[in-house]
Write an enzyme that holds these catalytic residues in place. Structure first.
Site, short mmCIF file in Angstrom:
data_model
loop_
_atom_site.label_atom_id
_atom_site.label_comp_id
_atom_site.label_asym_id
_atom_site.label_seq_id
_atom_site.Cartn_x
_atom_site.Cartn_y
_atom_site.Cartn_z
N GLU A 180 -31.92 -6.30 3.53
CA GLU A 180 -32.58 -5.09 3.02
C GLU A 180 -34.01 -5.43 2.60
OE1 GLU A 180 -30.18 -2.62 0.41
OE2 GLU A 180 -31.95 -2.13 -0.77
N SER A 189 -29.70 -5.69 -4.00
CA SER A 189 -28.79 -5.92 -2.87
C SER A 189 -29.55 -6.65 -1.76
CB SER A 189 -28.26 -4.60 -2.32
OG SER A 189 -27.43 -4.00 -3.28
N ARG A 216 -32.77 3.07 4.03
CA ARG A 216 -33.62 2.02 3.44
C ARG A 216 -34.82 1.65 4.32
NH1 ARG A 216 -31.48 4.06 0.29
NH2 ARG A 216 -29.71 3.45 -0.97
C1 LIG Z 1 -32.15 -5.69 -9.81
C2 LIG Z 1 -32.58 -4.88 -8.62
C3 LIG Z 1 -31.89 -3.72 -8.30
C4 LIG Z 1 -32.29 -2.96 -7.19
N1 LIG Z 1 -31.61 -1.80 -6.92
C5 LIG Z 1 -32.01 -1.04 -5.88
C6 LIG Z 1 -31.33 0.19 -5.57
O1 LIG Z 1 -30.39 0.59 -6.25
N2 LIG Z 1 -31.75 0.90 -4.50
C7 LIG Z 1 -32.81 0.50 -3.72
O2 LIG Z 1 -33.17 1.22 -2.77
N3 LIG Z 1 -33.46 -0.65 -3.97
C8 LIG Z 1 -33.10 -1.43 -5.03
N4 LIG Z 1 -33.74 -2.60 -5.28
C9 LIG Z 1 -34.77 -3.07 -4.33
C10 LIG Z 1 -36.22 -2.68 -4.70
O3 LIG Z 1 -36.35 -2.47 -6.06
C11 LIG Z 1 -36.70 -1.43 -3.97
O4 LIG Z 1 -36.65 -1.59 -2.58
C12 LIG Z 1 -38.14 -1.06 -4.35
O5 LIG Z 1 -38.46 0.17 -3.75
C13 LIG Z 1 -39.17 -2.11 -3.98
O6 LIG Z 1 -40.34 -1.80 -4.70
P1 LIG Z 1 -41.47 -2.90 -4.97
O7 LIG Z 1 -42.64 -2.20 -5.58
O8 LIG Z 1 -40.93 -4.02 -5.73
O9 LIG Z 1 -41.82 -3.32 -3.47
P2 LIG Z 1 -42.22 -4.76 -2.87
O10 LIG Z 1 -41.04 -5.65 -2.94
O11 LIG Z 1 -43.47 -5.23 -3.50
O12 LIG Z 1 -42.52 -4.37 -1.35
C14 LIG Z 1 -41.49 -3.96 -0.48
C15 LIG Z 1 -42.10 -3.75 0.92
O13 LIG Z 1 -43.03 -2.67 0.88
C16 LIG Z 1 -44.33 -3.10 1.35
N5 LIG Z 1 -45.31 -2.38 0.52
C17 LIG Z 1 -45.37 -2.41 -0.84
N6 LIG Z 1 -46.35 -1.58 -1.27
C18 LIG Z 1 -46.92 -1.03 -0.16
C19 LIG Z 1 -47.97 -0.10 0.05
N7 LIG Z 1 -48.65 0.43 -0.98
N8 LIG Z 1 -48.27 0.25 1.32
C20 LIG Z 1 -47.60 -0.28 2.38
N9 LIG Z 1 -46.61 -1.18 2.25
C21 LIG Z 1 -46.26 -1.55 0.99
C22 LIG Z 1 -44.34 -4.61 1.13
O14 LIG Z 1 -45.26 -5.23 2.02
C23 LIG Z 1 -42.89 -4.95 1.42
O15 LIG Z 1 -42.69 -5.03 2.83
C24 LIG Z 1 -33.39 -3.38 -6.38
C25 LIG Z 1 -34.07 -4.55 -6.72
C26 LIG Z 1 -33.67 -5.30 -7.83
C27 LIG Z 1 -34.45 -6.54 -8.18
#
Ligand SMILES: Cc1cc2nc3c(=O)[nH]c(=O)nc-3n(C[C@H](O)[C@H](O)[C@H](O)COP(=O)(O)OP(=O)(O)OC[C@H]3O[C@@H](n4cnc5c(N)ncnc54)[C@H](O)[C@@H]3O)c2cc1C
Length: 318
Positions: A307, A230, A180
């Site tokens: 996480e 999570s 992660r």
């Molecule tokens: C219901 C639910 C279920 C989930 N299940 C999983 C799962 O099964 N497995 C899993 O791994 N995750 C899971 N997640 C967590 C999450 O969806 C993932 O980690 C996802 O990859 C985050 O994407 P995001 O676009 O929302 O990132 P954000 O939350 O917007 O950003 C996450 C981080 O990345 C940075 N960031 C974002 N974009 C960029 C960029 N372009 N350049 C540099 N830094 C950047 C941000 O500053 C932040 O630190 C879940 C979340 C939810 C709500």
């Protein structure tokens, strides 16, 4: 400070960030930019640099806890940088994706080709750039691929070089991947992610398996309430976790399933989810998860590691 014409068409001041994250909490960003092109993103970052303004990045906000006090400076959200281009060759199915391309949309492209990456991508929220940042994936051991590290060919990152910003390419092998997490490419804005998979490895019953995976998520996770998925990574490598219990199992064993702090609840359905029951503050969520950390440490001597990422002004609270 008034915004220059070069960025005013896609940047706003004092924007409430509640609808920009899946926990539905947090205060305002001083400035929020939603660039539609690479050039716009670069202009916004150049402006912030010239004004010595702090910058934070946001994708879909499904893995961040945004402070009630908000985020100082510029928040650059990649939501609109979402183009997906098929650049396949004879042997490989390849997608060149803008940072903000949704995993769900990418999953559908792999599904159409009956290719295995659709299986782990199904049900993963967020965009591909954050998929790289978080090395997002699933824990099912039998799945291959099951994390971003296994499908990323290369990424492009906009980084500072002295007084200017330049785009750099990183190949998969240049990135340091772990559970992660990915390192070795930052700091900077991931602008593009290229995903690749061999065309020959077709999965015959893929539609049924994707549906099954989605139904399994619905049955196990509280998807009807705002959360970040999570909250803690699974502490399987903690030497004190001799029984290799998951974070959820440890929190449940600590008697905290269903525990409420303000309007935040340690989910009754899945103890590693903390849900917003409506109008929870970011501080409610932080206090609930801190209590889980403390109690699990006290009872089992295991450290639960968040996480998600804290975003904004948390000074004095963490
Ligand atoms: C219901 C639910 C279920 C989930 N299940 C999983 C799962 O099964 N497995 C899993 O791994 N995750 C899971 N997640 C967590 C999450 O969806 C993932 O980690 C996802 O990859 C985050 O994407 P995001 O676009 O929302 O990132 P954000 O939350 O917007 O950003 C996450 C981080 O990345 C940075 N960031 C974002 N974009 C960029 C960029 N372009 N350049 C540099 N830094 C950047 C941000 O500053 C932040 O630190 C879940 C979340 C939810 C709500």
């Amino acid at each position: 400070m008034s915004l220059p014409d070069s960025i005013s068409s896609f940047t706003n001041e004092d924007v409430c960030l509640k609808k920009f994250n899946s926990w539905k909490v947090g205060g305002k960003a001083d400035y929020l930019a939603l660039p539609k092109t690479f050039d716009e993103a670069k202009k916004a970052l150049q402006w912030a640099k010239s004004e010595s303004i702090e910058v934070s990045f946001l994708g879909c906000g499904s893995n961040v806890l945004i402070s009630d006090r908000g985020v100082k400076g510029l928040v650059l959200c990649t939501k609109k940088l979402s183009a997906i281009e098929d650049t396949s060759c004879n042997e490989f199915f390849r997608l060149r994706c803008g940072a903000g391309a949704l995993k769900f949309k990418v999953m559908r492209r792999f599904l159409k080709e009956s290719l295995a990456p659709a299986l782990f991508l199904s049900g993963l929220p967020g965009d591909v750039a954050a998929g790289v940042v978080m090395n997002a994936g699933v824990s099912e051991k039998e799945l291959h691929p099951k994390e971003f590290v296994q499908v990323v060919e290369s990424i492009k990152v906009l980084k500072e070089k002295g007084s200017v910003l330049e785009e750099y390419q990183f190949l998969n092998k240049d990135i340091v991947w772990s559970y992660r997490k990915s390192q070795g490419w930052g700091p900077g804005l991931i602008t593009e992610v290229t995903l690749v998979w061999p065309k020959k490895d077709k999965v015959s019953d893929i539609s049924e398996r994707v549906l099954e995976a989605q139904n399994l998520r619905k049955s196990k996770q509280p998807l009807d309430l705002p959360s970040c998925g999570s909250v803690f990574t699974n502490p399987y490598n903690d030497p004190n976790n001799t029984e290799k219990k998951s974070a959820g199992a440890l929190i449940e064993a600590a008697g905290l399933k269903g525990y409420e702090y303000g309007r935040a609840e340690i989910s009754r359905k899945h103890a590693n989810f903390i849900v917003n029951k409506g109008e929870a503050s970011a501080l409610d969520l932080h206090c609930a998860l801190s209590l889980a950390q403390e109690k699990v440490r006290h009872m089992f001597d295991v450290n639960l590691v968040a996480e998600f990422r804290y975003l904004g002004d948390w000074e004095g609270l963490l």
